[in-house]
Design an enzyme around this catalytic site. Structure first.
Site, PDB file in Angstrom:
ATOM      1  N   PHE A   1       7.449-104.240  18.188  1.00 18.52           N
ATOM      2  CA  PHE A   1       7.731-104.663  16.676  1.00 18.52           C
ATOM      3  C   PHE A   1       6.319-105.325  16.541  1.00 18.52           C
ATOM      4  CE2 PHE A   1       8.936-108.209  14.121  1.00 18.52           C
ATOM      5  CZ  PHE A   1       9.275-107.494  13.084  1.00 18.52           C
ATOM      6  N   GLN A   2       5.831-105.205  15.393  1.00 16.45           N
ATOM      7  CA  GLN A   2       4.549-105.812  14.917  1.00 16.45           C
ATOM      8  C   GLN A   2       3.459-105.684  15.781  1.00 16.45           C
ATOM      9  OE1 GLN A   2       5.657-109.491  13.264  1.00 16.45           O
ATOM     10  NE2 GLN A   2       5.912-108.674  11.285  1.00 16.45           N
TER      11      GLN A   2
ATOM     12  N   MET B   1     -15.858-102.276 -15.470  1.00 14.59           N
ATOM     13  CA  MET B   1     -17.189-101.712 -14.874  1.00 14.59           C
ATOM     14  C   MET B   1     -16.703-100.151 -14.829  1.00 14.59           C
ATOM     15  SD  MET B   1     -20.383-101.847 -14.211  1.00 14.59           S
ATOM     16  CE  MET B   1     -20.847-103.355 -13.950  1.00 14.59           C
TER      17      MET B   1
END
Length: 560
Positions: A113-114, A466
């Site tokens: 996890f993570q 732009m």
């Protein structure tokens, strides 16, 4: 003494003189944050609204102060959210150290996890990236990271620390960093002699200043050098302030949105002396025609830059040291005819804009007037960025902080928070387009939370300015996905986050709003309403020679 990994992180930051860090906590980095809490009187932590804001704030802090900026993030998405900010710093050679924490060593490589291999992810956009799996190597790695970040050509370094390493204990001994001498010259003495000879032989020399001159703190030597060579001076976006923009030798920026005086002058010079610039395509235009009649003398700390371009002589070394050496041996030069020609170009081709309505250039000039040119200006990327480069006269280095190499929309607000934190006595103004401001506008809440009184000017044309300009000039006015005509009210947004919100639709209103912003002592947002078809002039078409710079009058003449 025996310390755990988290304690070593904080002690090493203190060793390096770090007084401020920017970040966002999470599970994997909790041990470090717990230790940071215990040292909150020694190291200030700025909790940003997003990890990207933390990376940009560390970058802005570094650019404004000359110190190494530090940002913190947890594992997984926390770490990957730093990536754009790290890449921004890498492209502009800005010294930051990013510290992330990962899952424990036994969980690495198991799609935990993570979990993310952030050291691998950032390898192409850092000077070095580490993952520290052994607590006994932690202090040494942190010290190396700071040394690498600030030596040679500066840049970002990432340190990833598994959570269990932050809990393990080892022996720690305090060690203070030695004094680093930047003033090194790697080239042979013979190259310095050749450089002097090239300058003496030139009849039409031009000096082109890049960001390396800012990083080298070479302003004094550069000014003396320009007088000795008797040459006009132009700069890149990153070189702003290294040479004073108010000096008579200064001809404005070079390149796609550079002045005609600079573009025409460089196209006609017989020697281009480049100090700390990397020949970006936005500067050179068509490389086959760039300074085609000139020999090129390049001075840079990075030998890799010498191999990227066709130059006649490269001098590798710290710009400050190289210029000091050349100044000692270079006799006074004189080029009155050349200087008068460039002076005539400046008179004949000034920057112009519509003076009767509120425009981006007017706002920038008014900011310059009310701050007496003493503010730190940060920007996002786009039309407003070019106007900030063209119309604010930078007389000191580290006063324009902008994403040059990567062109990162969303950079400026975090950078402004970092700059104001590092330089609390300076006025700090972030100039943004409305499209850019949306990217990280949540950092207004950060400025309010930490009482950082920055001034946010949103140059609001309700378009991606732009990109629209290119669509107008080169895509037959097909405005694909560039119109932002929606119901976002930036004044209410600022007020909702606790800042002061103001709106200006005329020149008079902008003057009044900015004067109020300077005195209220709080984070302020000014919604500056301009026309959607205002353009940045001059301009060089993509791939065209810079000698073919054109402006609004040229277009009208061509149409007629």
């Amino acid at each position: 003494m025996q310390l755990n990994g988290a304690e070593i992180v904080i002690e090493c930051l203190k060793e390096q003189g770090v007084d401020t860090v920017f970040g966002y906590p999470g599970g994997a980095i909790l041990n470090v944050y717990d230790e940071l809490y215990k040292h909150r009187d020694e190291i200030r932590h700025i909790l940003t609204s997003h990890e990207q804001g933390a990376a940009h704030a560390a970058d802005g802090y570094a650019r404004a102060t000359g110190k190494v900026g530090v940002c913190l993030a947890t594992s997984g998405p926390g770490a990957t959210n730093l990536v754009t900010g790290i890449a921004t710093a890498y492209m502009d050679s800005i010294p930051i150290v990013a510290i992330t924490c990962n899952v424990g060593v036994p969980l690495l490589g198991k799609d935990s996890f993570q979990e993310i291999d952030i050291a691998g992810v950032t390898m192409p956009i850092t000077k070095y990236s580490y993952i520290v799996k052994d607590v006994t190597k932690l202090a040494e790695t942190i010290r190396k990271a700071f040394r690498i970040a600030k030596t040679g050509r500066p840049g970002p370094v990432l340190i990833d620390i598994p959570k269990d390493v932050t809990a393990k204990v080892t022996e720690y001994e305090k060690e203070y960093p030695g004094v680093y001498n930047r003033e090194v010259i790697h080239s042979e003495e013979e190259d310095l002699k050749k450089a002097v000879e090239m300058i003496e032989e030139a009849q039409r020399p031009y000096i082109f200043v890049g960001g390396g001159a800012v990083l080298s703190e070479a302003s004094k030597e550069l000014y003396e050098f320009a007088q000795k060579v008797d040459a006009p001076v132009t700069d890149s976006l990153m070189g702003k302030g290294a040479f004073p923009g108010t000096d008579e030798r200064y001809t404005g920026m070079l390149g796609m949105h550079g002045t005609k005086a600079s573009n025409f002058g460089v196209s006609e010079c017989d020697l281009l002396i480049v100090t700390g610039a990397r020949f970006s395509d936005r500067v050179t235009g068509n490389t086959a025609t760039f300074a085609k009649d000139a020999k090129i003398l390049q001075i840079d700390i990075d030998p890799a830059e010498m191999d990227k371009n066709v130059i006649d002589l490269g001098v590798v070394g710290d710009i400050k040291a190289v210029l000091k050496k050349i100044n000692e041996h270079l006799p006074q030069q004189s080029h009155p005819e050349w200087m008068n020609k460039i002076k005539d170009y400046k008179v004949k081709y000034p920057l112009t804009y519509h003076k009767d309505v509120l425009t981006g250039p007017f706002a920038v000039e008014e900011i310059y007037r009310q701050t007496n040119g003493e503010a730190i200006i940060t920007t996002e990327v786009g039309q407003h960025q070019m106007w900030a480069a063209q119309y604010y006269k930078y007389t000191k280095p580290r006063t324009l902080l902008t994403s040059g190499g990567l062109g990162t929309m969303g950079y400026g607000l975090g950078a402004a928070i970092g700059a104001k934190t590092g330089c609390p006595d300076k006025i700090v103004v972030n100039i943004a387009g409305d499209g850019c401001f949306r990217m990280n506008m949540n950092e207004i809440a950060t400025a309010v939370r930490h009482d950082v009184p920055i001034i946010q000017v949103v140059v609001n044309n309700h378009v991606l300015g732009m990109v629209r300009q290119w669509q107008d000039l080169f895509y037959d006015e097909r405005y694909s996905a560039t119109v932002l005509r929606d119901a976002v009210d930036y004044v209410k947004l600022a007020e909702a986050m606790g800042a002061v919100g103001l709106r200006a639709t005329t020149q008079k209103e902008f003057k009044e709003c900015f004067a109020k912003a300077l005195t209220c002592g709080k984070p302020v947002l000014i919604d500056c309403m301009i026309d959607c078809d205002d353009k940045v002039w001059p301009m060089v078409a993509p791939g065209a020679p810079i000698s073919e710079a054109f402006d609004e009058q040229d277009l009208k003449a061509k149409e007629n």
